[in-house]
Design a protein around this motif. Structure first.
Motif, mmCIF file in Angstrom:
data_model
loop_
_atom_site.group_PDB
_atom_site.id
_atom_site.type_symbol
_atom_site.label_atom_id
_atom_site.label_comp_id
_atom_site.label_asym_id
_atom_site.label_seq_id
_atom_site.Cartn_x
_atom_site.Cartn_y
_atom_site.Cartn_z
ATOM 1 N N HIS A 1 0.828 -1.216 0.000
ATOM 2 C CA HIS A 1 0.000 0.000 0.000
ATOM 3 C C HIS A 1 0.857 1.257 0.000
ATOM 4 C CE1 HIS A 1 1.233 -0.442 4.123
ATOM 5 N NE2 HIS A 1 0.634 0.680 4.493
ATOM 6 N N LYS A 2 2.131 1.105 0.289
ATOM 7 C CA LYS A 2 3.028 2.259 0.318
ATOM 8 C C LYS A 2 3.499 2.648 -1.082
ATOM 9 C CE LYS A 2 4.775 0.933 4.882
ATOM 10 N NZ LYS A 2 5.978 0.544 5.661
ATOM 11 N N GLY A 3 3.185 1.818 -2.072
ATOM 12 C CA GLY A 3 3.597 2.110 -3.439
ATOM 13 C C GLY A 3 2.560 2.925 -4.193
ATOM 14 N N SER A 4 2.683 2.928 -5.502
ATOM 15 C CA SER A 4 1.793 3.714 -6.355
ATOM 16 C C SER A 4 0.790 2.793 -7.047
ATOM 17 C CB SER A 4 2.603 4.466 -7.413
ATOM 18 O OG SER A 4 3.342 3.538 -8.210
ATOM 19 N N LEU A 5 -0.192 3.391 -7.700
ATOM 20 C CA LEU A 5 -1.154 2.630 -8.490
ATOM 21 C C LEU A 5 -0.455 2.117 -9.742
ATOM 22 C CD1 LEU A 5 -4.045 1.653 -8.958
ATOM 23 C CD2 LEU A 5 -4.524 3.845 -10.079
ATOM 24 N N LYS A 6 -0.500 0.814 -9.957
ATOM 25 C CA LYS A 6 0.208 0.187 -11.068
ATOM 26 C C LYS A 6 -0.740 -0.064 -12.239
ATOM 27 C CE LYS A 6 3.564 -2.068 -8.021
ATOM 28 N NZ LYS A 6 4.698 -1.241 -8.485
ATOM 29 N N PRO A 7 -0.206 -0.190 -13.445
ATOM 30 C CA PRO A 7 -1.051 -0.493 -14.608
ATOM 31 C C PRO A 7 -1.744 -1.847 -14.443
ATOM 32 C CG PRO A 7 1.120 0.270 -15.296
ATOM 33 C CD PRO A 7 1.202 0.020 -13.828
ATOM 34 N N HIS A 8 -3.030 -1.900 -14.817
ATOM 35 C CA HIS A 8 -3.819 -3.128 -14.747
ATOM 36 C C HIS A 8 -4.373 -3.458 -16.127
ATOM 37 C CE1 HIS A 8 -3.757 -2.081 -10.496
ATOM 38 N NE2 HIS A 8 -4.475 -3.138 -10.157
ATOM 39 N N ASP A 9 -4.596 -4.727 -16.356
ATOM 40 C CA ASP A 9 -5.288 -5.182 -17.563
ATOM 41 C C ASP A 9 -5.730 -6.614 -17.324
ATOM 42 O OD1 ASP A 9 -6.389 -5.196 -20.092
ATOM 43 O OD2 ASP A 9 -4.603 -4.354 -21.049
ATOM 44 N N LEU B 1 -15.358 -10.749 -16.119
ATOM 45 C CA LEU B 1 -15.448 -9.342 -16.479
ATOM 46 C C LEU B 1 -14.986 -8.452 -15.329
ATOM 47 C CD1 LEU B 1 -16.439 -7.418 -18.727
ATOM 48 C CD2 LEU B 1 -18.656 -7.362 -17.574
ATOM 49 N N MET B 2 -14.110 -7.518 -15.639
ATOM 50 C CA MET B 2 -13.553 -6.539 -14.712
ATOM 51 C C MET B 2 -12.638 -7.155 -13.663
ATOM 52 S SD MET B 2 -16.444 -3.574 -14.237
ATOM 53 C CE MET B 2 -17.744 -4.657 -13.646
ATOM 54 N N PHE B 3 -12.176 -8.393 -13.885
ATOM 55 C CA PHE B 3 -11.166 -8.998 -13.023
ATOM 56 C C PHE B 3 -9.797 -8.617 -13.568
ATOM 57 C CE2 PHE B 3 -13.103 -12.699 -10.428
ATOM 58 C CZ PHE B 3 -14.212 -11.935 -10.124
ATOM 59 N N TYR B 4 -9.432 -7.353 -13.387
ATOM 60 C CA TYR B 4 -8.155 -6.868 -13.880
ATOM 61 C C TYR B 4 -7.022 -7.348 -12.981
ATOM 62 C CZ TYR B 4 -11.565 -3.513 -15.733
ATOM 63 O OH TYR B 4 -12.668 -2.933 -16.312
ATOM 64 N N GLY B 5 -5.841 -7.436 -13.555
ATOM 65 C CA GLY B 5 -4.666 -7.825 -12.793
ATOM 66 C C GLY B 5 -3.520 -6.865 -13.035
ATOM 67 N N ILE B 6 -2.642 -6.757 -12.047
ATOM 68 C CA ILE B 6 -1.456 -5.916 -12.179
ATOM 69 C C ILE B 6 -0.508 -6.539 -13.193
ATOM 70 C CG2 ILE B 6 0.613 -5.113 -10.968
ATOM 71 C CD1 ILE B 6 -1.062 -4.745 -8.510
ATOM 72 N N GLN B 7 0.005 -5.716 -14.078
ATOM 73 C CA GLN B 7 0.876 -6.204 -15.132
ATOM 74 C C GLN B 7 2.345 -6.246 -14.716
ATOM 75 O OE1 GLN B 7 -0.746 -7.223 -18.254
ATOM 76 N NE2 GLN B 7 -2.211 -7.123 -16.573
ATOM 77 N N ASP B 8 2.673 -5.541 -13.639
ATOM 78 C CA ASP B 8 4.075 -5.474 -13.233
ATOM 79 C C ASP B 8 4.154 -5.369 -11.716
ATOM 80 O OD1 ASP B 8 6.816 -5.148 -13.131
ATOM 81 O OD2 ASP B 8 6.713 -2.988 -13.437
ATOM 82 N N TYR B 9 4.572 -6.441 -11.056
ATOM 83 C CA TYR B 9 4.787 -6.418 -9.615
ATOM 84 C C TYR B 9 5.906 -7.395 -9.281
ATOM 85 C CZ TYR B 9 2.173 -10.813 -9.455
ATOM 86 O OH TYR B 9 1.766 -12.107 -9.662
ATOM 87 N N GLY C 1 -7.149 9.063 -20.112
ATOM 88 C CA GLY C 1 -5.732 9.164 -20.420
ATOM 89 C C GLY C 1 -4.835 8.534 -19.378
ATOM 90 N N THR C 2 -5.429 7.878 -18.371
ATOM 91 C CA THR C 2 -4.642 7.212 -17.332
ATOM 92 C C THR C 2 -4.799 5.701 -17.463
ATOM 93 O OG1 THR C 2 -6.374 7.029 -15.637
ATOM 94 C CG2 THR C 2 -5.245 9.156 -15.844
ATOM 95 N N SER C 3 -4.135 4.960 -16.572
ATOM 96 C CA SER C 3 -4.240 3.507 -16.591
ATOM 97 C C SER C 3 -5.638 3.029 -16.208
ATOM 98 C CB SER C 3 -3.206 2.898 -15.630
ATOM 99 O OG SER C 3 -3.462 3.302 -14.294
ATOM 100 N N GLN C 4 -6.483 3.943 -15.713
ATOM 101 C CA GLN C 4 -7.848 3.575 -15.326
ATOM 102 C C GLN C 4 -8.840 3.694 -16.484
ATOM 103 O OE1 GLN C 4 -7.385 6.000 -11.372
ATOM 104 N NE2 GLN C 4 -9.143 4.656 -11.106
ATOM 105 N N ASP C 5 -8.339 4.017 -17.652
ATOM 106 C CA ASP C 5 -9.196 4.107 -18.833
ATOM 107 C C ASP C 5 -9.988 2.819 -19.067
ATOM 108 O OD1 ASP C 5 -9.469 6.497 -20.131
ATOM 109 O OD2 ASP C 5 -7.627 6.304 -21.292
ATOM 110 N N VAL C 6 -9.328 1.672 -18.882
ATOM 111 C CA VAL C 6 -9.980 0.390 -19.135
ATOM 112 C C VAL C 6 -11.150 0.181 -18.188
ATOM 113 C CG1 VAL C 6 -8.374 -0.878 -17.625
ATOM 114 C CG2 VAL C 6 -9.614 -2.101 -19.407
#
Length: 338
Positions: free
Chosen positions: A213-221, A231-239, A294-299
């Motif tokens: 939780h101390k990190g930032s919001l990461k890209p999901h897809d 549907l809408m079960f997104y996962g972090i692409q880089d951890y 325009g952010t990673s939350q577009d999806v």
């Protein structure tokens, strides 16, 4: 974080949960207030000053991003939520705007309204019986420790994880809940997640990565999983795959409160039963909305608005911010800035 530090953190977390690993001392959580004689308390950024959490509990949440409170919700309340869910599954009640989901492995031709077909209901804010969960004094007492006194219920779910067909479609990839929300600051948001029965690794308990939780919001897809993804079960692409993990074994009524940036997910249900949990994301009424375009939350905006258009005729140019405003309900306090 080196391996020694990661191992040390994992031992502390397991000890706190009462699940000792080899050589770990057990630190049992307490429910007492912070002693007024405590001198020079440490600085906290994820919890609020009040008399509910002990100093130990506050330090644990600050360090790890989650806190389990045992036996918080009564058996009677859980049975009422279960009964209402079954009425919804049978089609006896149809709350407005509720999203009813089924597992991706269930073909449309097999769909018959019943508990066996429904894996999740979302947005039950119009259902008075289920929404009682969001107003329970025992829940709000702890929520206030993270959001402050002016509390909004922002997103509601009852999860009915089905027995897995063998394709592992019942699992949920590792993700951060903030990916679904267009409001900030993240430190004034918390999820309350209550087990409606015994939950362990066999039926798909929550898995958390302490301290993330101390990190930032990461890209999901959507992860590229064989068997499909719900549907809408997104996962972090880089951890960091080497980050220590804790599987939260919980009993009926146990409730975990966790930060929206905490990386977490859940395993597949290997049993023949249905694993149920009820949850709500709460936020301070002093939070503010942001534009996610325009952010990673577009999806997220694309999928949620698309579903809203299909089911309820919501205009396609509706924003995630507007959808979230419709969901939001004041549950405690007076000032409304959201």
């Amino acid at each position: 974080m080196n391996q020694c530090q990661a191992a040390a953190r994992l031992r502390v977390v397991l000890g706190h949960l009462g699940q000792p690993s080899a050589g770990a001392g057990v630190a049992y959580p307490t429910s007492g207030a912070v002693s007024p004689n405590s001198s020079h308390p440490p600085q906290f950024q994820y919890t609020q000053h009040n008399a509910v959490l002990s100093l130990e509990q506050r330090k644990f949440y600050e360090e790890n991003g989650f806190l389990v409170i045992k036996n918080l919700v009564s058996d009677a309340d859980i049975q009422r939520f279960r009964d209402q869910f079954e009425r919804i599954c049978r089609g006896e009640v149809k709350p407005e705007q509720m999203m009813i989901m089924r597992d991706v492995s269930i073909a449309k031709s097999e769909y018959i309204p019943s508990e066996r077909m429904i894996s999740k209901v979302q947005d039950f804010q119009e259902d008075k019986e289920l929404f009682r969960y969001c107003t329970l004094p025992e829940i709000l007492k702890y929520v206030e420790c993270f959001t402050g006194p002016n509390i909004m219920a922002m997103h509601t779910m009852l999860i009915n994880k089905p027995p897995d067909s063998g394709k592992k479609t019942s699992r949920h990839p590792l993700h951060q809940d903030l990916h679904y929300f267009p409001f900030r600051p993240s430190n004034k948001i918390v999820c309350a997640w209550t087990a409606m029965e015994h939950i362990d690794r066999n039926n798909g308990c929550l898995c958390v990565l302490p301290g993330t939780h101390k990190g930032s919001l990461k890209p999901h897809d959507y992860p590229n999983w064989e068997g499909g993804v719900n549907l809408m079960f997104y996962g972090i692409q880089d951890y960091d795959e080497n980050s220590p993990r804790v599987h939260l074994v919980m009993e009926k009524g146990d409730t975990v409160f966790f930060h929206p940036l905490l990386i977490h997910g859940s395993g597949w249900n290997k049993t023949q039963g249905y694993r149920k949990a009820i949850s709500c994301h709460f936020a301070s009424a002093d939070c503010h909305y942001i534009d996610v375009k325009g952010t990673s939350q577009d999806v997220t905006e694309r999928d949620i608005v698309g579903i809203g258009h299909k089911l309820y005729g919501i205009p396609k140019d509706t924003s995630l911010k507007e959808v979230s405003r419709y969901r939001a309900r004041l549950v405690k306090g007076r000032r409304i800035n959201l």
